[in-house]
Enzyme design. Structure first.
Site, mmCIF file in Angstrom:
data_model
loop_
_atom_site.group_PDB
_atom_site.id
_atom_site.type_symbol
_atom_site.label_atom_id
_atom_site.label_comp_id
_atom_site.label_asym_id
_atom_site.label_seq_id
_atom_site.Cartn_x
_atom_site.Cartn_y
_atom_site.Cartn_z
ATOM 1 N N PRO A 150 0.953 -1.206 0.104
ATOM 2 C CA PRO A 150 -0.069 0.098 0.013
ATOM 3 C C PRO A 150 0.846 1.183 -0.009
ATOM 4 O O PRO A 150 1.933 1.363 0.654
ATOM 5 C CB PRO A 150 -0.817 -0.257 1.253
ATOM 6 C CG PRO A 150 -0.046 -0.956 2.211
ATOM 7 C CD PRO A 150 0.578 -2.104 1.154
ATOM 8 N N ASN A 151 0.154 2.326 -0.835
ATOM 9 C CA ASN A 151 0.975 3.688 -0.628
ATOM 10 C C ASN A 151 2.042 3.710 -1.779
ATOM 11 O O ASN A 151 2.582 4.845 -1.918
ATOM 12 C CB ASN A 151 1.016 4.415 0.563
ATOM 13 C CG ASN A 151 -0.337 4.336 1.567
ATOM 14 O OD1 ASN A 151 -0.978 4.732 0.991
ATOM 15 N ND2 ASN A 151 -0.231 3.536 2.529
ATOM 16 N N HIS A 184 12.933 -2.851 1.829
ATOM 17 C CA HIS A 184 12.379 -1.351 2.316
ATOM 18 C C HIS A 184 13.036 -0.154 1.774
ATOM 19 O O HIS A 184 14.401 -0.451 1.895
ATOM 20 C CB HIS A 184 12.097 -1.313 4.110
ATOM 21 C CG HIS A 184 11.120 -2.348 4.336
ATOM 22 N ND1 HIS A 184 9.680 -2.271 4.288
ATOM 23 C CD2 HIS A 184 11.606 -3.497 4.887
ATOM 24 C CE1 HIS A 184 9.372 -3.363 4.848
ATOM 25 N NE2 HIS A 184 10.468 -4.021 5.175
ATOM 26 N N TYR A 230 11.056 8.795 1.221
ATOM 27 C CA TYR A 230 11.285 7.725 0.349
ATOM 28 C C TYR A 230 12.003 8.131 -1.092
ATOM 29 O O TYR A 230 12.058 7.453 -1.981
ATOM 30 C CB TYR A 230 9.705 7.358 -0.132
ATOM 31 C CG TYR A 230 9.009 6.906 1.415
ATOM 32 C CD1 TYR A 230 9.821 5.560 1.943
ATOM 33 C CD2 TYR A 230 8.084 7.177 1.658
ATOM 34 C CE1 TYR A 230 8.874 5.088 2.805
ATOM 35 C CE2 TYR A 230 7.336 6.697 2.902
ATOM 36 C CZ TYR A 230 7.899 5.645 3.429
ATOM 37 O OH TYR A 230 7.301 4.959 4.534
ATOM 38 N N GLU A 283 12.497 -9.397 1.528
ATOM 39 C CA GLU A 283 11.755 -8.352 2.039
ATOM 40 C C GLU A 283 12.784 -7.093 1.625
ATOM 41 O O GLU A 283 13.846 -7.057 2.199
ATOM 42 C CB GLU A 283 11.555 -8.411 3.518
ATOM 43 C CG GLU A 283 10.862 -7.320 4.225
ATOM 44 C CD GLU A 283 10.754 -7.514 5.532
ATOM 45 O OE1 GLU A 283 11.043 -8.538 6.171
ATOM 46 O OE2 GLU A 283 10.356 -6.702 6.464
ATOM 47 N N ALA A 342 3.237 -0.733 4.599
ATOM 48 C CA ALA A 342 2.784 -0.855 6.154
ATOM 49 C C ALA A 342 2.090 -2.089 6.193
ATOM 50 O O ALA A 342 2.315 -2.541 7.816
ATOM 51 C CB ALA A 342 1.643 0.318 6.276
ATOM 52 N N ARG A 383 5.154 10.985 -2.396
ATOM 53 C CA ARG A 383 4.786 10.563 -1.016
ATOM 54 C C ARG A 383 6.087 10.685 -0.134
ATOM 55 O O ARG A 383 7.148 10.174 -0.344
ATOM 56 C CB ARG A 383 4.689 9.150 -1.030
ATOM 57 C CG ARG A 383 4.351 8.571 0.283
ATOM 58 C CD ARG A 383 4.196 6.952 0.302
ATOM 59 N NE ARG A 383 4.026 6.727 1.617
ATOM 60 C CZ ARG A 383 4.229 5.316 2.222
ATOM 61 N NH1 ARG A 383 4.499 4.476 1.303
ATOM 62 N NH2 ARG A 383 4.073 5.092 3.256
ATOM 63 N N ASN A 417 7.947 -5.542 -1.105
ATOM 64 C CA ASN A 417 8.125 -4.389 -0.058
ATOM 65 C C ASN A 417 6.709 -4.371 0.177
ATOM 66 O O ASN A 417 5.778 -3.711 -0.531
ATOM 67 C CB ASN A 417 8.422 -3.193 -0.833
ATOM 68 C CG ASN A 417 8.392 -1.930 0.179
ATOM 69 O OD1 ASN A 417 7.874 -2.371 1.355
ATOM 70 N ND2 ASN A 417 8.908 -0.835 -0.260
ATOM 71 N N ARG A 437 13.487 4.411 12.264
ATOM 72 C CA ARG A 437 12.045 5.491 12.427
ATOM 73 C C ARG A 437 11.053 5.015 13.678
ATOM 74 O O ARG A 437 11.727 4.492 14.480
ATOM 75 C CB ARG A 437 11.026 5.024 10.971
ATOM 76 C CG ARG A 437 12.076 5.271 9.801
ATOM 77 C CD ARG A 437 11.349 5.110 8.516
ATOM 78 N NE ARG A 437 10.239 6.110 8.514
ATOM 79 C CZ ARG A 437 9.311 5.800 7.547
ATOM 80 N NH1 ARG A 437 9.411 4.888 6.563
ATOM 81 N NH2 ARG A 437 8.394 6.676 7.438
HETATM 82 C C1 DQA Z 1 8.431 0.853 3.630
HETATM 83 C C2 DQA Z 1 8.596 1.237 5.424
HETATM 84 C C3 DQA Z 1 7.052 0.960 5.923
HETATM 85 O O1 DQA Z 1 7.097 1.289 7.188
HETATM 86 C C4 DQA Z 1 5.923 1.925 5.066
HETATM 87 O O2 DQA Z 1 4.749 1.693 5.693
HETATM 88 C C5 DQA Z 1 5.900 1.913 3.866
HETATM 89 C C6 DQA Z 1 7.241 1.880 3.088
HETATM 90 C C7 DQA Z 1 9.379 1.369 2.995
HETATM 91 O O3 DQA Z 1 9.622 1.119 1.839
HETATM 92 O O4 DQA Z 1 10.369 2.124 3.419
HETATM 93 O O5 DQA Z 1 4.999 1.988 3.207
HETATM 94 O O6 DQA Z 1 8.140 -0.227 3.392
#
Ligand code: DQA
Length: 154
Positions: free
Chosen positions: A18-19, A108, A31, A106, A85, A26, A82, A115
């Protein structure tokens, strides 16, 4: 049977949670400004160098990601994810990865351990081959390299 040049290539499913569709605008301070399309293009180029093919999917919906993991069975040798959240909340995604037993890396963009404390726990890490966190868009490329290396050497 004639073998095509790419018939032995490794197939990897790339999942964006998501997002991540909003990457580029964003929270750029966290990011960066690279878009998801750019990341997908970089992954395709990197995959070709590694004799691999990538298919990518982004979803804001947990169940869609779970379905995609189930459908990867028999189609993909590895998963790069990835989960955004959902990393910190989703037992369902973790269980799906464990159920299909497809080697998963995985990634990020941000360093989740620098964080908020709620980002320090990953439900996915215990069922992943490994995790790469904190290198921006490069986390995906490093993750792909690590996954392919793992698949070729197991
Ligand atoms: C994320 C880190 C997560 O905590 C966050 O909710 C994201 C992006 C990252 O790529 O740094 O949506 O996965």
């Amino acid at each position: 049977m004639v073998q095509t040049a790419q018939s032995h290539w490794i197939s990897v499913l790339v999942l964006h949670g998501p997002n991540l569709n909003l990457l580029g605008r964003r929270e750029p301070g966290i990011y960066g400004t690279v878009t998801l399309d750019e990341i997908d293009r970089l992954l395709a180029v990197e995959a070709e160098k590694l004799e691999a093919k990538v298919s990518t999917l982004q979803s804001n919906h947990e169940g869609v990601l779970v379905d995609a993991i189930h459908e990867a069975l028999g189609q993909y040798q590895g998963i790069l994810i990835n989960a955004g959240a959902y990393t910190h909340t989703s037992v369902a995604i973790r269980d799906a990865i464990a159920a299909v037993n497809i080697p998963t890396v995985e990634v990020h963009l941000s360093n989740i351990y620098q964080r908020e404390t709620f980002r320090h726990h990953s439900f996915i890490a215990p069922v992943a081959v490994g995790q790469i966190s904190g290198f921006g868009a490069n986390s995906y490329l490093l993750g792909l390299q690590a996954l392919i290396h793992h698949l070729k050497n197991r």
